[in-house]
Write a protein that holds these residues in place. Structure first.
Motif, short mmCIF file in Angstrom:
data_model
loop_
_atom_site.label_atom_id
_atom_site.label_comp_id
_atom_site.label_asym_id
_atom_site.label_seq_id
_atom_site.Cartn_x
_atom_site.Cartn_y
_atom_site.Cartn_z
N TRP A 8 0.84 -1.19 0.00
CA TRP A 8 0.00 0.00 0.00
C TRP A 8 0.88 1.25 0.00
CZ3 TRP A 8 -1.68 -4.60 1.50
CH2 TRP A 8 -2.99 -4.94 1.20
N ALA A 9 0.28 2.40 -0.30
CA ALA A 9 1.02 3.67 -0.39
C ALA A 9 1.76 4.01 0.90
CB ALA A 9 0.07 4.80 -0.76
N ASP A 10 1.24 3.55 2.07
CA ASP A 10 1.91 3.86 3.34
C ASP A 10 3.06 2.91 3.64
OD1 ASP A 10 0.65 1.51 4.09
OD2 ASP A 10 -0.52 2.42 5.70
N GLY A 11 3.35 1.95 2.72
CA GLY A 11 4.47 1.05 2.90
C GLY A 11 4.12 -0.28 3.53
N THR A 12 2.91 -0.43 4.06
CA THR A 12 2.53 -1.72 4.63
C THR A 12 2.37 -2.73 3.50
OG1 THR A 12 0.18 -1.17 4.59
CG2 THR A 12 1.36 -0.75 6.65
N HIS A 13 2.65 -3.99 3.81
CA HIS A 13 2.55 -5.03 2.79
C HIS A 13 2.11 -6.34 3.41
CE1 HIS A 13 6.69 -5.10 4.31
NE2 HIS A 13 6.62 -6.41 4.18
N LYS A 14 1.49 -7.19 2.56
CA LYS A 14 1.09 -8.52 2.99
C LYS A 14 1.08 -9.42 1.77
CE LYS A 14 -3.89 -8.59 2.62
NZ LYS A 14 -5.10 -9.01 3.27
N PRO A 15 1.23 -10.73 1.97
CA PRO A 15 1.20 -11.66 0.84
C PRO A 15 -0.10 -11.54 0.06
CG PRO A 15 2.08 -12.75 2.77
CD PRO A 15 1.56 -11.41 3.22
N LEU A 16 -0.01 -11.63 -1.24
CA LEU A 16 -1.16 -11.49 -2.11
C LEU A 16 -1.97 -12.78 -2.15
CD1 LEU A 16 -2.50 -9.55 -4.14
CD2 LEU A 16 -1.11 -10.59 -5.90
N GLY A 17 -3.25 -12.70 -1.79
CA GLY A 17 -4.16 -13.82 -1.88
C GLY A 17 -3.98 -14.91 -0.84
N GLN A 18 -3.18 -14.67 0.17
CA GLN A 18 -2.96 -15.66 1.22
C GLN A 18 -2.47 -14.94 2.47
OE1 GLN A 18 -0.10 -18.23 -0.57
NE2 GLN A 18 1.31 -16.61 -1.04
N THR A 19 -2.50 -15.64 3.59
CA THR A 19 -2.04 -15.00 4.82
C THR A 19 -0.52 -15.01 4.93
OG1 THR A 19 -2.31 -17.07 6.02
CG2 THR A 19 -4.14 -15.52 6.10
N SER A 20 0.13 -15.99 4.31
CA SER A 20 1.59 -16.08 4.34
C SER A 20 2.05 -16.99 3.21
CB SER A 20 2.05 -16.66 5.68
OG SER A 20 3.44 -16.78 5.71
N PHE A 21 3.26 -16.78 2.71
CA PHE A 21 3.78 -17.70 1.71
C PHE A 21 4.89 -18.58 2.26
CE2 PHE A 21 7.43 -15.04 0.96
CZ PHE A 21 6.98 -13.75 0.82
N CYS A 22 5.03 -18.59 3.60
CA CYS A 22 5.98 -19.50 4.25
C CYS A 22 5.40 -19.95 5.59
CB CYS A 22 7.34 -18.85 4.43
SG CYS A 22 7.38 -17.50 5.62
N ASP A 23 6.07 -20.86 6.26
CA ASP A 23 5.58 -21.39 7.53
C ASP A 23 6.19 -20.72 8.75
OD1 ASP A 23 3.93 -23.23 6.25
OD2 ASP A 23 5.54 -24.70 6.07
N CYS A 24 6.95 -19.65 8.57
CA CYS A 24 7.56 -18.96 9.70
C CYS A 24 6.47 -18.33 10.56
CB CYS A 24 8.52 -17.88 9.22
SG CYS A 24 9.95 -18.54 8.34
N PRO A 25 6.60 -18.42 11.91
CA PRO A 25 5.58 -17.86 12.79
C PRO A 25 5.47 -16.33 12.70
CG PRO A 25 7.43 -18.68 14.07
CD PRO A 25 7.67 -19.08 12.64
N ASP A 26 6.55 -15.64 12.46
CA ASP A 26 6.55 -14.19 12.33
C ASP A 26 7.54 -13.79 11.24
OD1 ASP A 26 5.99 -11.53 12.84
OD2 ASP A 26 7.43 -11.39 14.49
N PRO A 27 7.15 -14.00 9.96
CA PRO A 27 8.10 -13.76 8.87
C PRO A 27 8.51 -12.30 8.74
CG PRO A 27 5.92 -14.16 7.99
CD PRO A 27 5.84 -14.39 9.46
N THR A 28 9.77 -12.08 8.44
CA THR A 28 10.29 -10.77 8.13
C THR A 28 10.48 -10.73 6.62
OG1 THR A 28 11.44 -10.66 10.24
CG2 THR A 28 12.17 -9.14 8.52
N LEU A 29 9.63 -9.99 5.92
CA LEU A 29 9.66 -9.95 4.47
C LEU A 29 10.49 -8.77 3.97
CD1 LEU A 29 5.92 -10.75 3.70
CD2 LEU A 29 7.84 -12.33 3.88
N ARG A 30 11.30 -9.04 2.96
CA ARG A 30 12.11 -7.99 2.33
C ARG A 30 11.69 -7.91 0.87
NH1 ARG A 30 17.06 -8.26 -0.51
NH2 ARG A 30 17.28 -10.41 0.15
N ILE A 31 11.34 -6.71 0.41
CA ILE A 31 10.97 -6.49 -0.97
C ILE A 31 12.22 -6.65 -1.82
CG2 ILE A 31 9.94 -4.88 -2.62
CD1 ILE A 31 8.06 -5.86 -0.33
#
Length: 61
Positions: free
Chosen positions: A26-49
């Protein structure tokens, strides 16, 4: 990267396990996986664009 109004899509990588997937940003910089809650099994994933303007043959970061 694809832009859609105030949202855009990009590839992202989980810093913990290395999984790669698509996120919506989103414009404010928040992000989330598209169409799913997560694309990995990590309990608290740290995503890097990932880099947006790679040339053919460039390695992913």
């Amino acid at each position: 990267m694809v832009e859609n109004g105030d949202k855009r899509r990009a590839a992202a990588k989980c810093e913990r396990c290395g999984a790669i997937g698509i996120v919506q940003i989103w414009a404010d910089g928040t992000h989330k996986p598209l169409g799913q809650t997560s694309f990995c099994d990590c309990p608290d994933p740290t995503l890097r664009i990932l880099e947006e303007d790679l040339e053919a043959g460039d390695d992913l970061p």
